[in-house]
Write a protein that holds these residues in place. Structure first.
Motif, PDB file in Angstrom:
ATOM      1  N   UNK A   1      28.781  40.973  41.560  1.00  0.00           N
ATOM      2  CA  UNK A   1      29.784  41.794  42.245  1.00  0.00           C
ATOM      3  C   UNK A   1      30.407  41.070  43.430  1.00  0.00           C
ATOM      4  N   UNK A   2      29.679  40.154  44.041  1.00  0.00           N
ATOM      5  CA  UNK A   2      30.268  39.325  45.084  1.00  0.00           C
ATOM      6  C   UNK A   2      31.343  38.413  44.524  1.00  0.00           C
ATOM      7  N   UNK A   3      31.079  37.850  43.346  1.00  0.00           N
ATOM      8  CA  UNK A   3      32.076  37.003  42.689  1.00  0.00           C
ATOM      9  C   UNK A   3      33.294  37.821  42.273  1.00  0.00           C
ATOM     10  N   UNK A   4      33.066  39.026  41.789  1.00  0.00           N
ATOM     11  CA  UNK A   4      34.182  39.910  41.442  1.00  0.00           C
ATOM     12  C   UNK A   4      35.008  40.225  42.690  1.00  0.00           C
ATOM     13  N   UNK A   5      34.337  40.495  43.797  1.00  0.00           N
ATOM     14  CA  UNK A   5      35.040  40.764  45.051  1.00  0.00           C
ATOM     15  C   UNK A   5      35.853  39.575  45.531  1.00  0.00           C
ATOM     16  N   UNK A   6      35.288  38.372  45.398  1.00  0.00           N
ATOM     17  CA  UNK A   6      36.022  37.162  45.779  1.00  0.00           C
ATOM     18  C   UNK A   6      37.255  36.959  44.907  1.00  0.00           C
ATOM     19  N   UNK A   7      37.088  37.124  43.609  1.00  0.00           N
ATOM     20  CA  UNK A   7      38.221  36.941  42.706  1.00  0.00           C
ATOM     21  C   UNK A   7      39.305  37.989  42.963  1.00  0.00           C
ATOM     22  N   UNK A   8      38.896  39.246  43.104  1.00  0.00           N
ATOM     23  CA  UNK A   8      39.874  40.306  43.372  1.00  0.00           C
ATOM     24  C   UNK A   8      40.546  40.092  44.725  1.00  0.00           C
ATOM     25  N   UNK A   9      39.800  39.649  45.719  1.00  0.00           N
ATOM     26  CA  UNK A   9      40.383  39.369  47.022  1.00  0.00           C
ATOM     27  C   UNK A   9      41.421  38.279  46.952  1.00  0.00           C
ATOM     28  N   UNK A  10      41.136  37.246  46.181  1.00  0.00           N
ATOM     29  CA  UNK A  10      42.107  36.171  46.035  1.00  0.00           C
ATOM     30  C   UNK A  10      43.336  36.652  45.259  1.00  0.00           C
ATOM     31  N   UNK A  11      43.100  37.326  44.119  1.00  0.00           N
ATOM     32  CA  UNK A  11      44.207  37.716  43.249  1.00  0.00           C
ATOM     33  C   UNK A  11      45.053  38.847  43.839  1.00  0.00           C
ATOM     34  N   UNK A  12      44.408  39.789  44.528  1.00  0.00           N
ATOM     35  CA  UNK A  12      45.127  40.969  44.989  1.00  0.00           C
ATOM     36  C   UNK A  12      45.582  40.901  46.439  1.00  0.00           C
ATOM     37  N   UNK A  13      45.007  40.008  47.234  1.00  0.00           N
ATOM     38  CA  UNK A  13      45.385  39.953  48.642  1.00  0.00           C
ATOM     39  C   UNK A  13      46.006  38.615  49.040  1.00  0.00           C
ATOM     40  N   UNK A  14      45.438  37.513  48.582  1.00  0.00           N
ATOM     41  CA  UNK A  14      45.916  36.202  49.013  1.00  0.00           C
ATOM     42  C   UNK A  14      47.094  35.731  48.157  1.00  0.00           C
ATOM     43  N   UNK A  15      46.908  35.729  46.854  1.00  0.00           N
ATOM     44  CA  UNK A  15      47.930  35.189  45.957  1.00  0.00           C
ATOM     45  C   UNK A  15      48.882  36.254  45.430  1.00  0.00           C
ATOM     46  N   UNK A  16      48.795  37.468  45.919  1.00  0.00           N
ATOM     47  CA  UNK A  16      49.611  38.577  45.413  1.00  0.00           C
ATOM     48  C   UNK A  16      51.074  38.384  45.769  1.00  0.00           C
ATOM     49  N   UNK A  17      51.916  38.498  44.762  1.00  0.00           N
ATOM     50  CA  UNK A  17      53.360  38.475  44.952  1.00  0.00           C
ATOM     51  C   UNK A  17      53.917  39.712  44.247  1.00  0.00           C
ATOM     52  N   UNK A  18      54.522  40.620  44.993  1.00  0.00           N
ATOM     53  CA  UNK A  18      55.037  41.837  44.353  1.00  0.00           C
ATOM     54  C   UNK A  18      56.164  41.515  43.373  1.00  0.00           C
ATOM     55  N   UNK A  19      56.177  42.250  42.278  1.00  0.00           N
ATOM     56  CA  UNK A  19      57.219  42.082  41.286  1.00  0.00           C
ATOM     57  C   UNK A  19      58.426  42.894  41.731  1.00  0.00           C
ATOM     58  N   UNK A  20      59.553  42.222  41.864  1.00  0.00           N
ATOM     59  CA  UNK A  20      60.778  42.903  42.275  1.00  0.00           C
ATOM     60  C   UNK A  20      61.535  43.283  41.003  1.00  0.00           C
ATOM     61  N   UNK A  21      61.712  44.585  40.831  1.00  0.00           N
ATOM     62  CA  UNK A  21      62.408  45.059  39.644  1.00  0.00           C
ATOM     63  C   UNK A  21      63.907  44.877  39.840  1.00  0.00           C
ATOM     64  N   UNK A  22      64.538  44.322  38.832  1.00  0.00           N
ATOM     65  CA  UNK A  22      65.971  44.078  38.917  1.00  0.00           C
ATOM     66  C   UNK A  22      66.730  45.377  38.693  1.00  0.00           C
ATOM     67  N   UNK A  23      67.837  45.537  39.396  1.00  0.00           N
ATOM     68  CA  UNK A  23      68.683  46.705  39.228  1.00  0.00           C
ATOM     69  C   UNK A  23      69.399  46.612  37.889  1.00  0.00           C
TER      70      UNK A  23
END
Length: 69
Positions: free
Chosen positions: A43-65
């Motif tokens: 669960x520590x490894x899961x937390x590290x991976x989720x922290x990296x993917x969801x907080x550090x490397x997260x880039x919001x998807x901008x929906x085109x009009x």
């Protein structure tokens, strides 16, 4: 290898991404307090991976009009 699709709309709110990471680390701490080091590591490894993917490397998807107008 991409395990978590961080571009999914479910992950757009910041509070939800923080909660996912916090729950993983809290569960790791719970398992560690019970002497279950293997599950705590998992669960520590899961937390590290989720922290990296969801907080550090997260880039919001901008929906085109609409492209029609």
């Amino acid at each position: 290898m991409k395990i978590l699709d961080a571009g999914h709309p479910f992950y757009r709110p910041l509070w939800r991404r923080i909660a996912i990471v916090a729950v993983a680390f809290l569960w790791a701490a719970f398992e560690l307090s019970n002497g279950e080091t293997i599950w705590a590591t998992v669960f520590g490894a899961i937390g590290l991976y989720c922290g990296w993917a969801l907080l550090v490397a997260y880039r919001p998807v901008i929906e085109e009009a609409d492209k029609d107008g």
